[in-house]
Scaffold this motif. Sequence first.
Motif: not given
Length: 276
Positions: A91-111
Amino acid sequence: MDTGLRLDALSALCGCNVETTAARSQLSPQDFINIVALKEFYKQEGHQQLEYPSVGTISLQEDQDLYSAPAALTEGPSEPPSNNPTIKINPEDFFHPQYNYDFTRIKDGDQSFLRGNELYVRPCGWNRAALRVLQKYDGGDGWLGTGTDAWPVSYHGHNMDGSLGVILTHTGSSADEPNFLDAAAALLVTEDTRGRGIYSTPDIKMAEKFSKTFKSKTDGKTYQVVLQNRINPKQRKQCQRAGLWLLYIPEGSSEVQTRAIVENSLRPYGLLLKQA
């Protein structure tokens, strides 16, 4: 996002048993999407198995019934065939946690957002585990940026293949188009002619429709999983079915040539999960 859940998702996508190791990962993120994409392509071509360097023989028999329709959200655990290999990743060389992003509660709307001067529909509603891909490719990391040299965002749903009945759109030849695009245009004979190759989409909602659904061994919950990638704008072709891109693979291509087309055209950077 728990490491065990991420491994469950990788196992479900590639059809192998993915386990952790303290040593160097057996596969890179690029190898991983190569396997996922090539499995679907070779199933489409009627092959029974896929041979991949450093992994061995992967059966293509599982999930064949899913190609007649999108996977039902109620399907049970997705167990890789017992004869398929086990893949070890660190996991240390396969994943890059620094760039994880949780979009689960995000709504972009007109953006609106752009990547490579093209619309980027963010994966709202999904949780992204970033893959370690920085400084892994020749030519730098511009492909993963937000500037004009960046590649557009593409989503890869597990069940997206030629069974969708997608027709390749021919826009006419030009000096900078590869010759194989003319060969692809020659396939346009009837309305049900299908483009031969690897499919992806800029539309997360379409990718969700054709995503892989699996039951996690880690927490017992059911999830959907999609790969978030960047696609080489010079290699993809738009299809007549809106919201789909095709990486065309010419007839007669060897396994090495086919793999090279994927490697030069589709680069992963995120593993997206969503509870079903």
